[in-house]
Design a protein around this motif. Structure first.
Motif, PDB file in Angstrom:
ATOM      1  N   PHE A  42     -14.511 -12.525   2.241  1.00  0.00           N
ATOM      2  CA  PHE A  42     -15.632 -12.443   1.356  1.00  0.00           C
ATOM      3  C   PHE A  42     -15.929 -13.105   0.510  1.00  0.00           C
TER       4      PHE A  42
ATOM      5  N   MET B 115     -20.196  -8.733  -3.807  1.00  0.00           N
ATOM      6  CA  MET B 115     -19.800  -7.606  -4.767  1.00  0.00           C
ATOM      7  C   MET B 115     -18.650  -7.454  -5.671  1.00  0.00           C
TER       8      MET B 115
ATOM      9  N   THR C 193       1.585  -1.034   0.260  1.00  0.00           N
ATOM     10  CA  THR C 193      -0.060  -0.098  -0.027  1.00  0.00           C
ATOM     11  C   THR C 193       0.659   1.006  -0.095  1.00  0.00           C
TER      12      THR C 193
ATOM     13  N   GLN D 201     -13.648  -7.413   5.059  1.00  0.00           N
ATOM     14  CA  GLN D 201     -13.235  -6.287   4.314  1.00  0.00           C
ATOM     15  C   GLN D 201     -12.270  -7.044   2.934  1.00  0.00           C
TER      16      GLN D 201
ATOM     17  N   PHE E 298     -15.932  -4.426  -6.665  1.00  0.00           N
ATOM     18  CA  PHE E 298     -15.851  -3.102  -6.673  1.00  0.00           C
ATOM     19  C   PHE E 298     -15.712  -2.663  -8.205  1.00  0.00           C
TER      20      PHE E 298
ATOM     21  N   GLY F  63     -10.470   4.682  -2.965  1.00  0.00           N
ATOM     22  CA  GLY F  63      -9.172   4.247  -2.203  1.00  0.00           C
ATOM     23  C   GLY F  63      -8.505   2.705  -2.978  1.00  0.00           C
TER      24      GLY F  63
ATOM     25  N   TYR G 212      -1.614 -12.062  -5.183  1.00  0.00           N
ATOM     26  CA  TYR G 212      -1.880 -12.536  -4.237  1.00  0.00           C
ATOM     27  C   TYR G 212      -1.192 -13.737  -3.847  1.00  0.00           C
TER      28      TYR G 212
HETATM   29  C1  UD1 Z   1      -6.299  -3.886   1.409  1.00  0.00           C
HETATM   30  C2  UD1 Z   1      -5.951  -2.454   1.583  1.00  0.00           C
HETATM   31  C3  UD1 Z   1      -4.409  -3.151   1.691  1.00  0.00           C
HETATM   32  C4  UD1 Z   1      -3.648  -3.281   2.761  1.00  0.00           C
HETATM   33  C5  UD1 Z   1      -5.116  -4.558   2.362  1.00  0.00           C
HETATM   34  C6  UD1 Z   1      -4.390  -5.338   4.135  1.00  0.00           C
HETATM   35  C7  UD1 Z   1      -7.584  -1.492   0.460  1.00  0.00           C
HETATM   36  C8  UD1 Z   1      -7.915  -0.354  -0.403  1.00  0.00           C
HETATM   37  N1  UD1 Z   1      -6.721  -1.267   0.434  1.00  0.00           N
HETATM   38  O1  UD1 Z   1      -5.487  -4.330   0.223  1.00  0.00           O
HETATM   39  O2  UD1 Z   1      -4.096  -1.234   2.193  1.00  0.00           O
HETATM   40  O3  UD1 Z   1      -2.847  -3.599   3.121  1.00  0.00           O
HETATM   41  O4  UD1 Z   1      -5.846  -4.751   2.408  1.00  0.00           O
HETATM   42  O5  UD1 Z   1      -5.502  -7.193   3.710  1.00  0.00           O
HETATM   43  O6  UD1 Z   1      -7.657  -1.464   1.097  1.00  0.00           O
HETATM   44  N2  UD1 Z   1     -13.046  -6.856  -4.063  1.00  0.00           N
HETATM   45  C9  UD1 Z   1     -14.189  -6.924  -3.771  1.00  0.00           C
HETATM   46  N3  UD1 Z   1     -14.971  -7.273  -3.418  1.00  0.00           N
HETATM   47  C10 UD1 Z   1     -15.118  -7.046  -2.162  1.00  0.00           C
HETATM   48  C11 UD1 Z   1     -13.789  -7.314  -1.417  1.00  0.00           C
HETATM   49  C12 UD1 Z   1     -12.775  -7.132  -2.462  1.00  0.00           C
HETATM   50  O7  UD1 Z   1     -14.368  -6.871  -5.316  1.00  0.00           O
HETATM   51  O8  UD1 Z   1     -16.209  -7.597  -1.331  1.00  0.00           O
HETATM   52  C13 UD1 Z   1     -12.058  -6.252  -4.918  1.00  0.00           C
HETATM   53  C14 UD1 Z   1     -11.148  -5.466  -4.589  1.00  0.00           C
HETATM   54  O9  UD1 Z   1     -11.566  -3.688  -4.529  1.00  0.00           O
HETATM   55  C15 UD1 Z   1      -9.918  -5.558  -5.199  1.00  0.00           C
HETATM   56  C16 UD1 Z   1      -9.945  -6.951  -4.498  1.00  0.00           C
HETATM   57  O10 UD1 Z   1     -11.017  -7.786  -4.409  1.00  0.00           O
HETATM   58  O11 UD1 Z   1      -9.526  -4.988  -6.135  1.00  0.00           O
HETATM   59  C17 UD1 Z   1      -8.458  -7.036  -3.490  1.00  0.00           C
HETATM   60  O12 UD1 Z   1      -9.281  -6.338  -2.335  1.00  0.00           O
HETATM   61  P1  UD1 Z   1      -8.712  -6.896  -0.550  1.00  0.00           P
HETATM   62  O13 UD1 Z   1      -8.646  -7.989  -0.571  1.00  0.00           O
HETATM   63  O14 UD1 Z   1      -9.574  -5.974   0.071  1.00  0.00           O
HETATM   64  O15 UD1 Z   1      -6.877  -6.280  -1.047  1.00  0.00           O
HETATM   65  P2  UD1 Z   1      -6.897  -4.945  -1.004  1.00  0.00           P
HETATM   66  O16 UD1 Z   1      -7.792  -3.622  -1.586  1.00  0.00           O
HETATM   67  O17 UD1 Z   1      -5.764  -4.857  -2.541  1.00  0.00           O
END
Ligand code: UD1
Length: 339
Positions: free
Chosen positions: A206, A219, A129, A201, A221, A300, A236
């Motif tokens: 999820f 969802m 990040t 989150q 995003f 974000g 990943y």
């Molecule tokens: C997030 C944080 C990052 C942090 C990391 C730690 C944000 C913007 N970034 O990373 O700063 O270091 O977690 O765990 O929150 N997505 C969906 N639907 C969902 C959840 C996620 O489409 O319900 C998508 C997101 O838009 C993204 C991808 O999945 O493109 C990964 O999301 P996530 O697992 O939350 O990780 P980061 O956002 O990359």
């Protein structure tokens, strides 16, 4: 005598997998955790896998006196891996002072204690990040740090600065900061894994909670990003691969192999996958159909982030070995334990 290592946040997601990897390599582990986002039962999972129960001290690292007392009690610790921190991005926007206090005061108190030693080895949990939306992909360690999008992200940037400044004047302190891309999956035994409290989150919890029927649908995003299928790209990385990187980093510090007393490594697979690719891989490797729909972009989110792994490969001697399918299958195996 086995080498004693302190793992803060050792009952958390990445921490617990690292404790397993350390014990398997013969290290003696002492865990500090305040159980704010973890469970004491994780100790049972660690013990089942390794046949060893790590020492556990329930301490809140914001209590400076307790930190001091801990190091008086355990005066032969040879390395500290510092995972303990708050990590929910959205939450950090709502409670900035909680995040700054928790993530930074704990770091300062630990470093203050380590400064007293003639020799100290320290590993810091950082995040990709710090790069924000990088101008070039894959992202290497020389990419500029971008203005943080959240207090959480800012604590990782400031944390690294605190370590760098401390290392400059204290050559007995040897530190490595590990910038993780997106850690996912669970131990292959399914004895430990990710345990998000409340609504997850992150994408993978999820997905697995939706697959098991705990959530109606996933969802996605945004589907209008400038990527191959319109969804965001991330790197990943299997949490077990991440855990072994910590052991290598620690051994590098202990053996004094560092090029400087503060080094930084990106930890990722080097491959970027879109959200839709993750969903498809999950469906294919588990045989489960996932209900999902597209929604608005999440504030974000960066468009794409994946790691340049050259430095970690060549200098740390580390490479991610497990595939996305394997990581997703392990997350699913873990989720099924809570059916
Ligand atoms: C997030 C944080 C990052 C942090 C990391 C730690 C944000 C913007 N970034 O990373 O700063 O270091 O977690 O765990 O929150 N997505 C969906 N639907 C969902 C959840 C996620 O489409 O319900 C998508 C997101 O838009 C993204 C991808 O999945 O493109 C990964 O999301 P996530 O697992 O939350 O990780 P980061 O956002 O990359």
């Amino acid at each position: 005598m086995r080498t004693k290592i302190l793992v803060t946040g050792g009952l958390g997601f990445i921490g617990s997998h690292t404790v397993v990897a350390l014990q398997e390599k013969g290290f003696e582990v002492i865990i500090i955790d305040n159980l704010s986002n973890s469970y004491v039962q994780v100790l049972d999972g660690i013990e089942k896998i390794t046949n060893q129960r790590p020492i556990f001290e329930q301490i809140d690292l914001r209590e400076k006196e307790m930190v001091k007392k801990f190091f008086e009690k355990y005066n032969d610790i040879e390395g500290v891996i510092h995972f303990a921190a708050s990590k929910a991005v959205g939450d950090s926007v709502k409670k900035p002072l909680v995040y700054y206090e928790n993530n930074l005061s704990t770091l300062i108190y630990l470093l203050q204690e380590l400064q007293k030693n003639s020799r100290a080895n320290f590993i810091f949990s950082s995040s990709c990040t710090v790069y924000g939306q990088a101008d070039n992909l894959p992202i290497n360690e020389k990419a500029p740090i971008k203005t943080a999008q959240s207090p959480y992200g800012n604590t990782k940037q400031i944390g690294e600065e605190i370590i760098a400044d401390t290392c400059k004047i204290n050559l007995n302190l040897n530190a490595i900061s590990l910038r993780y891309f997106n850690p996912i999956g669970a131990h292959s035994s399914a004895e430990i894994g990710e345990l998000p409290i409340g609504t997850p989150q992150n994408l993978i919890p999820f997905i697995t909670q939706t697959a098991i029927g705990q959530r109606k649908e996933l969802m996605v995003f945004g589907n209008d990003y400038p990527t191959r299928d319109g969804t965001c790209i991330r790197d990943y990385i299997h949490v077990m691969d991440l855990a072994s990187a910590h052991v290598l980093a620690l051994e590098r510090l202990i053996k004094r192999k560092e090029d400087s007393n503060f080094e930084i490594f990106n930890l990722g697979t080097g491959n970027g996958n879109t959200v839709l690719e993750v969903i498809n891989t999950f469906e294919k490797s588990t045989g489960i159909n996932l209900k999902y729909k597209f929604s608005d972009r999440r504030e974000g989110d960066v468009i794409a982030a994946f790691a340049d792994t050259v430095k970690a490969n060549n200098v740390l001697g580390w490479k991610a070995e497990r595939s996305l399918a394997e990581a997703l299958q392990s997350a699913w195996k873990w989720q099924k334990r809570f059916a």
